[in-house]
Scaffold this active site. Sequence first.
Site, PDB file in Angstrom:
ATOM      1  CD  GLU A  85      -0.556  -2.050   3.573  1.00 20.14           C
ATOM      2  OE1 GLU A  85      -0.676  -2.198   2.405  1.00 20.14           O
ATOM      3  OE2 GLU A  85       0.532  -1.588   3.905  1.00 20.14           O
TER       4      GLU A  85
ATOM      5  CG  HIS B  64       0.815   8.398   6.641  1.00 22.76           C
ATOM      6  ND1 HIS B  64       0.578   8.661   5.010  1.00 22.76           N
ATOM      7  CD2 HIS B  64       1.477   7.159   6.561  1.00 22.76           C
ATOM      8  CE1 HIS B  64       1.353   7.654   4.488  1.00 22.76           C
ATOM      9  NE2 HIS B  64       1.974   6.873   5.217  1.00 22.76           N
TER      10      HIS B  64
HETATM   11  C1  LIG Z   1      -0.378   1.034   1.529  1.00 23.46           C
HETATM   12  C2  LIG Z   1       0.939   1.454   2.528  1.00 23.46           C
HETATM   13  N1  LIG Z   1       1.761   0.519   3.089  1.00 23.46           N
HETATM   14  C3  LIG Z   1       2.678   0.858   3.891  1.00 23.46           C
HETATM   15  C4  LIG Z   1       3.348   2.303   3.778  1.00 23.46           C
HETATM   16  C5  LIG Z   1       4.443   2.535   4.771  1.00 23.46           C
HETATM   17  N2  LIG Z   1       5.527   2.602   3.840  1.00 23.46           N
HETATM   18  C6  LIG Z   1       6.032   3.835   3.222  1.00 23.46           C
HETATM   19  S1  LIG Z   1       7.198   3.953   2.335  1.00 23.46           S
HETATM   20  C7  LIG Z   1       7.388   2.088   2.554  1.00 23.46           C
HETATM   21  C8  LIG Z   1       8.284   1.387   1.859  1.00 23.46           C
HETATM   22  C9  LIG Z   1       8.151   1.513   0.303  1.00 23.46           C
HETATM   23  O1  LIG Z   1       9.111   1.072  -0.123  1.00 23.46           O
HETATM   24  P1  LIG Z   1       9.506   1.068  -1.939  1.00 23.46           P
HETATM   25  O2  LIG Z   1       8.210   0.980  -2.722  1.00 23.46           O
HETATM   26  O3  LIG Z   1      10.659   0.370  -2.259  1.00 23.46           O
HETATM   27  O4  LIG Z   1       9.837   2.673  -2.077  1.00 23.46           O
HETATM   28  P2  LIG Z   1      10.990   3.454  -1.397  1.00 23.46           P
HETATM   29  O5  LIG Z   1      10.940   3.882   0.127  1.00 23.46           O
HETATM   30  O6  LIG Z   1      12.393   2.466  -1.289  1.00 23.46           O
HETATM   31  O7  LIG Z   1      11.550   4.483  -2.198  1.00 23.46           O
HETATM   32  C10 LIG Z   1       6.373   1.689   3.444  1.00 23.46           C
HETATM   33  C11 LIG Z   1       6.019   0.276   3.943  1.00 23.46           C
HETATM   34  C12 LIG Z   1       2.609   3.198   3.237  1.00 23.46           C
HETATM   35  N3  LIG Z   1       2.777   4.519   3.202  1.00 23.46           N
HETATM   36  N4  LIG Z   1       1.490   2.601   2.315  1.00 23.46           N
END
Ligand SMILES: Cc1ncc(C[n+]2csc(CCOP(=O)(O)OP(=O)(O)O)c2C)c(N)n1
Lengths: 324, 324, 336, 336
Positions: free
Chosen positions: D70, D139
């Site tokens: 971000e 959130h």
């Molecule tokens: C700082 C932040 N940015 C965005 C999000 C929204 N978000 C939640 S999970 C996710 C994807 C995470 O991907 P990954 O690290 O590969 O984990 P996975 O979901 O595949 O287990 C996002 C963008 C968040 N929770 N926190």
Amino acid sequence: MQLNRDELLQAYRQMATIRTFEERLHDEIKTGEIAGFTHLYAGQEAVAVGICEQLTHADKIVSTHRGHGHCIAKGCDVKGMMKEIYGRAGGLCKGRGGSMHIADLDVGMLGANGIVGGGAPQAVGAAIALRLEGKGSVGIAFSGDGACNQGTTFEAMNLASVTKVPAIFVFENNHYSEHTGDAYAVGTDKDIASRAEAFGIKSWRANGCDFFDVFSVFGELLEYVRAGNGPAAIELDTERFYGHFEGDPQRYRGKGELDRIRDERDCLKAFRARVTEGALLADADLDAIDAEVAQLIEEAVAEARADAMPDNDTVADDVYVNYY
Amino acid sequence: MQLNRDELLQAYRQMATIRTFEERLHDEIKTGEIAGFTHLYAGQEAVAVGICEQLTHADKIVSTHRGHGHCIAKGCDVKGMMKEIYGRAGGLCKGRGGSMHIADLDVGMLGANGIVGGGAPQAVGAAIALRLEGKGSVGIAFSGDGACNQGTTFEAMNLASVTKVPAIFVFENNHYSEHTGDAYAVGTDKDIASRAEAFGIKSWRANGCDFFDVFSVFGELLEYVRAGNGPAAIELDTERFYGHFEGDPQRYRGKGELDRIRDERDCLKAFRARVTEGALLADADLDAIDAEVAQLIEEAVAEARADAMPDNDTVADDVYVNYY
Amino acid sequence: MAVMNIREAIASTLYSEMERDENIIVLGEDVVGGNGTAGGPEAIGGIWGTTPGLWAKFGPDRVIDTPISESAIIGAAAGAALCGKRPVAELMFADFVGVSLDQLWNQMAKFRYMFGGKTKCPAVVRLIYGAGMQTAAQHSQSVYAMLTAIPGLKVVLPTTPADAKGLLTEALRGDDPVMFFEHKTLYGVKGEVPDGEYRQPFGQARVVREGGDVTVVACGRMVSFSEKAADKLAADGVGVDLLDLRTTSPMDEDAIIESVEQTGRLVIVDESPPRCSLAADIAAMVTERAFTSIKAPPAMVTGPHSPIPFSRTLERAWVPSPQKIEDAVRRVLGFR
Amino acid sequence: MAVMNIREAIASTLYSEMERDENIIVLGEDVVGGNGTAGGPEAIGGIWGTTPGLWAKFGPDRVIDTPISESAIIGAAAGAALCGKRPVAELMFADFVGVSLDQLWNQMAKFRYMFGGKTKCPAVVRLIYGAGMQTAAQHSQSVYAMLTAIPGLKVVLPTTPADAKGLLTEALRGDDPVMFFEHKTLYGVKGEVPDGEYRQPFGQARVVREGGDVTVVACGRMVSFSEKAADKLAADGVGVDLLDLRTTSPMDEDAIIESVEQTGRLVIVDESPPRCSLAADIAAMVTERAFTSIKAPPAMVTGPHSPIPFSRTLERAWVPSPQKIEDAVRRVLGFR
Ligand SMILES: Cc1ncc(C[n+]2csc(CCOP(=O)(O)OP(=O)(O)O)c2C)c(N)n1
Ligand SMILES: Cc1ncc(C[n+]2csc(CCOP(=O)(O)OP(=O)(O)O)c2C)c(N)n1
Ligand SMILES: [Mg+2]
Ligand SMILES: [Mg+2]
């Protein structure tokens, strides 16, 4: 790399201007007339000039807390800068920014930055914008060996890698972040450039105390980026001639270190030796520039001192273009 | 790697518990009784279990938004977790945290985390603390292929590299961050582990759908870290069997992808095949565990449903240990 | 009682508390200094001189220089605190909350609540803040309102060496995350400091002076500015009740209300922009709790709705001045 | 006039504004979605459904999916804005201000001032905020007070489809950084939206209803909660002046003051913890500007000083409810 006589003179003039500007500030600060944080760029001139001499105003740079060199190299008005550092009304930023916040968008200088690592994402944003223009212009982030550890710098490299925009990460490794050595703070088996490579960013290395090396290596890099190959990085081994900020007792330096780097790693001396030995320029040419530059800086200080302080009533001006 | 019969049974029990927990949640969520964000760990069980089975409660882990698997593998009470996800008073966190904020410090589970990348620096802090204890315990950060791009993750790796603390970075590459592929978002020519290596962190790679591979590769890594060699990283190639969160239509998946990964990349099936073929365990042993686990989850849901909602008066409790 | 300045009070308290409690660790940028250089560790300590000698005495595992990565610093402090340590993390400038807010706001502050009250996170974050040294828009801010707004954090702002010792000791003995604000212009302020163990509980305002005509509430550097204003007002026969908040979360509402109930007039001095500020917070609280007692609207003396400028004259124009405080007092006294 | 919901109003405004002005670009996590997957770009757009079709229409150079970073998103928006673009950056949850505050606060917001008024930074940041969907402590937050406090930013919170269009258009035509808050529970709210170009200037509160007995000021989801309370009060013969702020920076102080001068009684409803809140900001402002008009202390209906809990019942207990608003109105009306 072929530099003609005018280009050589111009490069020298720019480096000498930075050096003289900074050395003069070093003296002026002792008078107590300039407060706040002033981080001097002396010693690193070959980097700023070796890079910026190859740019146009359409190319954008984002600088650091140690920004005077980048500003001058990119074409900011030297007198306006001096007034700014003196906090005067006629300063480039009306005295509101000071040493750490000098910008001039007309010449493509998007701003010095007091937040270490603050600029790198902005350079990627500039590159996003410039790609849309489609003219081969580039966005450049200057960062130090300290700034290369800030999360924003890594995020910026990754974003540039993913979006393949014409962003360039220039890492000026002067081996210190404040009082800490790069040997301690930069976690790697190799170097800063290798960390950029891990993001899939093509990286170069050059001697940041040698204008000609910076110029030619960066020239190659620039060609690569202008051609639309995506981002690139360069690490420059360079030296900081003064303390982190003015007033720093520099006890972290090795015995004789300051003498040695002044002796062996002075980009101005090296430039002079190279161009006179190669008979590209004469000592007299350079001496003439030195004199002009000395005069310019003398005037800059005199005019800055004479300039008015900003009017108190302007304290809350220009927060918005329009608020209500 | 030598696992005795009891250890094999325990590993299977843990993986089966996670799978059954998650599949049940997948069904329960459709009833509308569970709200908020629930990210299911099904498919990745071999990672959490292959790692946590080698840890003690003195070792600390920091988890992600997709934390159920890590919690169960580290020893959190399954019924307490279910109550938590149902938002009940008897939940592991009194219903205040929910799916994304389950923690149990008694078992060394420092917390799931709704902020992607939030946990990595905390694991380094845990490692700083654990080094002081001098008992060879480790601090582990689980991160996804999305989280590996967050600035905090890079900063954490660099800090661990510089301080040489026993921190372990576990990168679970399930190839998606929400709806975006790792092929797009992870800027690199190689892989996530290679980016850790650029920080001077020794890195390993393993098949995250094969319990035995995870167990043995992580075992080697763990020995390295426990011996005081500093931080380490491991990247695990794994699969997410459900959507990013419940309700995700998963249109980013390839044709037949879900069938294929269920077929070819199911760590539970692979485990069963391996241990029965090798005559280490019999199908009946595993079936018995399946039955026990089914019973446990059944009870967990029933008890969660029956548990009281938290008392409204507790809404602002436990913000501080003591405030005035 | 020894006489020392705030810088020394902080340094010596850190030292003696670390001697007492082996769980206390210190981390931050250049808190050791000189690492990885020819000069070696402690060639130069932090730029504020508040951590000298800690590394030599307590060693590199307890006194840790970090790279420039404030999120990692605060996050590591949070993680170590969850594991039973008492980390003291330094943000060289409070403005760097910008690059580390998540770990303060969404992590450290919320753990205990989110995790059902079963955890504690006794981290102390030292934030060097405030204007007055021409450090410009990104190195001069008073971030205490932003952190006071965050449930789960405690916010502390010592203005005397004794309070620096007492409040820091209290922070290091407590079990909640504490934001310990040190005003960069106050480090040299001298005063007597009680010997031996000395704790100043949070949530108790310091009565700087009693005057009875008007209540002035301030914190940080604004306390001494308010004293200057009060001196001038006293010469005109106006008596000021001056309260130094010491901590803004928890805040000693009762002390404020008690004074306002007597004076009926309130001035709040806050070195920050006006919107959603501590000044507004206190004005609203007092209006709610003491509506029938107040004879004039509470006056808020703050900076303008603008960043902080570099230039000496502009910076002075930005910061609330003794003159502006005096004017505000006269205004509320004159209100009918 | 077409009838649509807020989600559609935002999506269609983005689309038509991008058609109109080629300098507008969009960036954020999954605003395209599907990049690097078998499904391909736009397999799934953002999780809020506010950016569908943009990538297909305007291409990958103007509609950019970013990794999860971000600070880089906001920083890139800031840099692009300095270079003449009008970036629209999405923070999927407003809580992610925690990991990007520096670029909002110390960069974007301060450029113009620090650089002497010669630059502009017309970036729009879309922040999805608020409680009500059990998204728990990290959130669900309403971060508008923190950003309202920051000089240099404008803060906008539409509550109707028409305002969503009008305010977003205004944000995209203006030259200052705008924080555009979208409440996650309001996306489905339907209403008429003017066709063609439609701008809603900032700093003009919306008069939701006029009642004359008491002034209620709210923003975001709290507007509809206040309407519910006002309905019940109307049944008892109590008339509410209800103002929807629309923007908190700039804020329509005059509209508030005008109403309070008539009613003498004020309730502020703010979906956030109480300290240094927008509620306190407004209460203090009104007390200062309309002291002689107010017959009761302004009542602030906020959440408690705690993080936001997950559990359905607790979350409801945390968020200001129509019942609590009604109670507060009766309290200020009963004040003597
Ligand atoms: C700082 C932040 N940015 C965005 C999000 C929204 N978000 C939640 S999970 C996710 C994807 C995470 O991907 P990954 O690290 O590969 O984990 P996975 O979901 O595949 O287990 C996002 C963008 C968040 N929770 N926190
Ligand atoms: C976010 C942030 N952290 C810390 C600082 C304090 N600080 C200013 S300059 C500096 C060192 C920077 O080192 P480097 O990037 O190598 O640049 P150099 O000073 O060598 O030019 C530090 C720690 C800051 N200004 N911003
Ligand atoms: Mg350096
Ligand atoms: Mg993933």
